[in-house]
Design an enzyme around this catalytic site. Sequence first.
Site, PDB file in Angstrom:
ATOM      1  N   HIS A   1     -11.485   9.645   6.115  1.00 10.69           N
ATOM      2  CA  HIS A   1     -11.307   8.212   6.344  1.00 10.69           C
ATOM      3  C   HIS A   1     -10.854   7.873   7.756  1.00 10.69           C
ATOM      4  O   HIS A   1     -11.314   6.903   8.347  1.00 10.69           O
ATOM      5  CB  HIS A   1     -10.265   7.717   5.329  1.00 10.69           C
ATOM      6  CG  HIS A   1      -9.989   6.258   5.371  1.00 10.69           C
ATOM      7  ND1 HIS A   1     -10.957   5.317   5.073  1.00 10.69           N
ATOM      8  CD2 HIS A   1      -8.866   5.546   5.665  1.00 10.69           C
ATOM      9  CE1 HIS A   1     -10.433   4.103   5.176  1.00 10.69           C
ATOM     10  NE2 HIS A   1      -9.176   4.214   5.551  1.00 10.69           N
TER      11      HIS A   1
ATOM     12  N   ARG B   1      -1.287   8.838   9.143  1.00 11.12           N
ATOM     13  CA  ARG B   1      -1.128   7.408   9.420  1.00 11.12           C
ATOM     14  C   ARG B   1      -0.649   6.660   8.173  1.00 11.12           C
ATOM     15  O   ARG B   1      -1.189   6.841   7.077  1.00 11.12           O
ATOM     16  CB  ARG B   1      -2.472   6.829   9.866  1.00 11.12           C
ATOM     17  CG  ARG B   1      -2.470   5.341  10.064  1.00 11.12           C
ATOM     18  CD  ARG B   1      -3.837   4.878  10.476  1.00 11.12           C
ATOM     19  NE  ARG B   1      -4.814   5.091   9.436  1.00 11.12           N
ATOM     20  CZ  ARG B   1      -5.329   4.128   8.681  1.00 11.12           C
ATOM     21  NH1 ARG B   1      -4.966   2.874   8.838  1.00 11.12           N
ATOM     22  NH2 ARG B   1      -6.223   4.416   7.759  1.00 11.12           N
TER      23      ARG B   1
ATOM     24  N   GLU C   1       0.846  -1.200   0.000  1.00  8.27           N
ATOM     25  CA  GLU C   1       0.000   0.000   0.000  1.00  8.27           C
ATOM     26  C   GLU C   1       0.881   1.249   0.000  1.00  8.27           C
ATOM     27  O   GLU C   1       2.107   1.155   0.187  1.00  8.27           O
ATOM     28  CB  GLU C   1      -0.943  -0.011   1.211  1.00  8.27           C
ATOM     29  CG  GLU C   1      -1.994  -1.124   1.111  1.00  8.27           C
ATOM     30  CD  GLU C   1      -2.953  -1.178   2.287  1.00  8.27           C
ATOM     31  OE1 GLU C   1      -2.807  -0.384   3.228  1.00  8.27           O
ATOM     32  OE2 GLU C   1      -3.837  -2.045   2.251  1.00  8.27           O
TER      33      GLU C   1
ATOM     34  N   ARG D   1      -0.762   8.622   1.685  1.00  6.84           N
ATOM     35  CA  ARG D   1      -2.135   9.034   1.418  1.00  6.84           C
ATOM     36  C   ARG D   1      -2.359  10.542   1.370  1.00  6.84           C
ATOM     37  O   ARG D   1      -3.140  11.036   0.568  1.00  6.84           O
ATOM     38  CB  ARG D   1      -2.987   8.491   2.562  1.00  6.84           C
ATOM     39  CG  ARG D   1      -3.953   7.518   2.103  1.00  6.84           C
ATOM     40  CD  ARG D   1      -4.592   6.875   3.268  1.00  6.84           C
ATOM     41  NE  ARG D   1      -4.520   5.455   3.030  1.00  6.84           N
ATOM     42  CZ  ARG D   1      -5.013   4.563   3.834  1.00  6.84           C
ATOM     43  NH1 ARG D   1      -5.595   4.930   4.949  1.00  6.84           N
ATOM     44  NH2 ARG D   1      -4.930   3.284   3.529  1.00  6.84           N
TER      45      ARG D   1
ATOM     46  N   HIS E   1      -8.908   9.407   2.513  1.00  9.29           N
ATOM     47  CA  HIS E   1      -8.476   8.305   1.654  1.00  9.29           C
ATOM     48  C   HIS E   1      -8.592   8.767   0.213  1.00  9.29           C
ATOM     49  O   HIS E   1      -9.621   9.330  -0.176  1.00  9.29           O
ATOM     50  CB  HIS E   1      -9.347   7.065   1.894  1.00  9.29           C
ATOM     51  CG  HIS E   1      -8.726   5.811   1.371  1.00  9.29           C
ATOM     52  ND1 HIS E   1      -8.562   5.578   0.023  1.00  9.29           N
ATOM     53  CD2 HIS E   1      -8.206   4.738   2.004  1.00  9.29           C
ATOM     54  CE1 HIS E   1      -7.975   4.398  -0.138  1.00  9.29           C
ATOM     55  NE2 HIS E   1      -7.745   3.868   1.047  1.00  9.29           N
TER      56      HIS E   1
END
Length: 520
Positions: free
Chosen positions: A351, A386, A116, A290, A243
Amino acid sequence: MIKTDFLIIGSGIAGLTYALKVANHLPKAKITIITKANESESNTKYAQGGVAVALDQLFDSFEKHIKDTLIAGDGLCKKEVVEFVIKEGPERIKELINWGAKFDKETSGKYNLGKEGGHTANRIVHHKDCTGLEMERTLLKKIHQLPNITILSHYFAIDLITEHHLDLKRKNKNNINCFGIYALNILNNKIIKIISKISLLATGGSGQVYLNTTNPIIASGDGLAMAHRAGAKVKNMEFVQFHPTALYHPGESPSFLISEAVRGFGGMLKTQSSNLFMHKYDSRQELASRDIVARAIDTELKISGDDFVYLDCRQLNKKKFLQHFPNIYEKCKSIGIDVFEKMIPVVPAAHYQCGGIEVNKYGQTNIKNLYACGECAYTGLHGANRLASNSLLEALVYAHHCYLSSIDLYPKLNFNKPIPDWNAEGTSEPREKIFITHNKKLVQQTMNDFVGIVRSNQGLKHASKRIKLLNYETKVLYNSTILSPQLCELRNLTTVAKLTIEQSIKRKKNKGAFFNIDLI
Ligand code: FAD
Ligand code: SIN
């Protein structure tokens, strides 16, 4: 009234893991879990990508995972927290596997590790594209086998019980104990007190404070708001993670997530004119962290005036895609998109709440006998942003630490305070519930428009004025009418909005997920 040794508010990964550990260790203790919806409804249930753990010590290492987490956190992570969480990850995942969780494997028998954004190695342990559902299934099955755990579904926690309920004149918010909560039984509308030696807030995030979010309806920041009212410290609320790739499907709420793992698998972002754009923003392109990808999409949408960009999966291996992402495939198909023929329209959505109730290494808040774990807590792991799939990991590791500390504290506690019954605030039925639904939409619209991916001083000031008024109106409603979950949620959402705005205004440097154009 209910008397219990341990009270857990929330039945997501944090609450269930903690409950299971305490119940196994103390078979004679009474453990009560309350949840405002049915027992599996939670953010956890919708987690897709998986859990980040450096299991593969050949191509990966703790050091690499630590470095990736620190980079994503943009200088604001607590390094010691990052180190212990990541190093304990494999042990916690193995525990979950021993409890029965099934994660995808290669034919060789090794775990199939996904990739990811922000990760420099394949390290995401997953169950297809519905990892959270598998975790909830596993934990609930184990919990149902333990006779000393009771789950009370459809109980809404209203407020923590502290000294302020024993002495109504008390103003001082220092040196406070938590004695449990007042909760509304949603099925019969009765408010009861639940008295507990130890309480754990595991109420999840607050994505519902935004109009466009991947979070289910339960994510209204209740635990955070009630902790704040009781005097707990709340930190880093300005860092809201958006997100990058929620499915663009107007009218659907919450937004369906197209997992970041799809980009890890090779999905490419394109404008509506079919141009790749991520190379302009970061050398990691689609796999930048992100905050960077979400801001890049936001910029492209502002330049083009379009409502969405595309995620192109047409070139990907069909068989493998279907194995890894069956739900995403089916969801897209259900709205007429065969991902092997058409591109998927996507847009960023709120998100994850990177901040929360401040806790120490053992999940203890500054209120005695009150712990917080999972998305509602601020541990220092995420810093300003995060790293993908570090949230389930954090919940597993901190649930363990909360458990270790709680079983140590438990023998020193007793029920020795007279706890008053709920003192009804308002007494009349709201004549028109439209005041609640209307104001909720206003909170969400205000946050969407002025406290989103890119903020400005003017926008934050404007939002602050709006939310102050909505806060006042909600207080009036709260004090005059009979409580409902909807009214309590509105009260909590306005508190989350207020804290997010206040902490955004205080921040004077752009970091991670926080971006104010006036600070460039
Ligand atoms: P939750 O799972 O949200 O549980 C909160 C619980 O508290 C619920 O049971 C709720 O009903 C209860 N509750 C709340 N308020 C009250 C109240 N007032 N009274 C009583 N009960 C209450 N993270 C990852 O690491 N990897 C992923 O792949 C991933 N994918 C995600 C995909 C989606 C679509 C979403 C929304 C999030 C994803 N995340 C992921 C984030 C992660 O799922 C959450 O951060 C994590 O599950 C939070 O767990 P939790 O136990 O803290 O809270
Ligand atoms: C995803 O699957 O993209 C979500 C992962 C996360 O939120 O950590």
